[in-house]
Design a protein around this motif. Sequence first.
Motif, mmCIF file in Angstrom:
data_model
loop_
_atom_site.group_PDB
_atom_site.id
_atom_site.type_symbol
_atom_site.label_atom_id
_atom_site.label_comp_id
_atom_site.label_asym_id
_atom_site.label_seq_id
_atom_site.Cartn_x
_atom_site.Cartn_y
_atom_site.Cartn_z
ATOM 1 N N ILE A 143 0.836 -1.212 0.000
ATOM 2 C CA ILE A 143 0.000 0.000 0.000
ATOM 3 C C ILE A 143 0.870 1.260 0.000
ATOM 4 N N VAL A 144 1.932 1.240 0.825
ATOM 5 C CA VAL A 144 2.843 2.395 0.885
ATOM 6 C C VAL A 144 3.520 2.611 -0.449
ATOM 7 N N VAL A 145 3.980 1.502 -1.071
ATOM 8 C CA VAL A 145 4.657 1.609 -2.366
ATOM 9 C C VAL A 145 3.713 2.163 -3.425
ATOM 10 N N ILE A 146 2.483 1.622 -3.437
ATOM 11 C CA ILE A 146 1.503 2.092 -4.419
ATOM 12 C C ILE A 146 1.174 3.576 -4.204
ATOM 13 N N ALA A 147 1.065 3.983 -2.947
ATOM 14 C CA ALA A 147 0.759 5.384 -2.646
ATOM 15 C C ALA A 147 1.900 6.297 -3.105
ATOM 16 N N PHE A 148 3.135 5.857 -2.893
ATOM 17 C CA PHE A 148 4.299 6.649 -3.297
ATOM 18 C C PHE A 148 4.332 6.810 -4.810
ATOM 19 N N ILE A 149 4.144 5.676 -5.510
ATOM 20 C CA ILE A 149 4.151 5.735 -6.980
ATOM 21 C C ILE A 149 3.020 6.625 -7.482
ATOM 22 N N GLY A 150 1.871 6.517 -6.836
ATOM 23 C CA GLY A 150 0.730 7.347 -7.243
ATOM 24 C C GLY A 150 1.015 8.824 -7.047
#
Length: 211
Positions: free
Chosen positions: A15-22
């Motif tokens: 979730i953190v990785v996806i949020a960062f990429i987003g």
Amino acid sequence: MSAYARLALLIGTPIVVIAFIGAVYLQIYLGSRSTRTGWMLTQDVTAGTLLTARNVERVQVGAEGTPFALLTADPIRNREHADHEMQASHLLAPDDVTDSGVVLAPVTFASSPSLSPGQQVDVYVTVGESVYQVGRNLTVQGPESIWVPASEEADWVALQANHATLIAVRSAGAVAPQGSSASLQQALQDLGVQTPSGGGSGSGSGYGGGA
């Protein structure tokens, strides 16, 4: 580490990785859509042209596609003038305009080369048998008008009102210093012309000096 902690780590990390990429892609997207206000010419202009609603308009320019400095101040309200010749669709930069410290002065040249708007001239005035330089690198607006410093407006009006004999020369004025003068006798002597008052029998460099 408890099973609960391992589960939280397993779920939370993606979730953190996806949020960062987003967030990165959102920043890129917003950056691609951001604009800057600029000014674009709608007509070709020459040096000295007053910028008005007839020859310039406000435009929105993509921030990513214009790495150079754009003129952001309103050149119409500030009564700016074109600093040099430019073509329509040109995006104005700060060094493309000059401030309103110039005014358009009427002139009547007794002698001048063929003049076109935007050309720069040196101007001389004849007083008796002497010639004085009164203007350097002045921009021509028309056959009978030039742009002069606003601080000199009254002086140019006085020259015109008194029918001063003005001569225009297309020159950078690099040789003759500002305010320079020359008498007719000095000019003839400098040009190597022999006159009865000059005395001597030097060879000279003027026409008719032959041998």
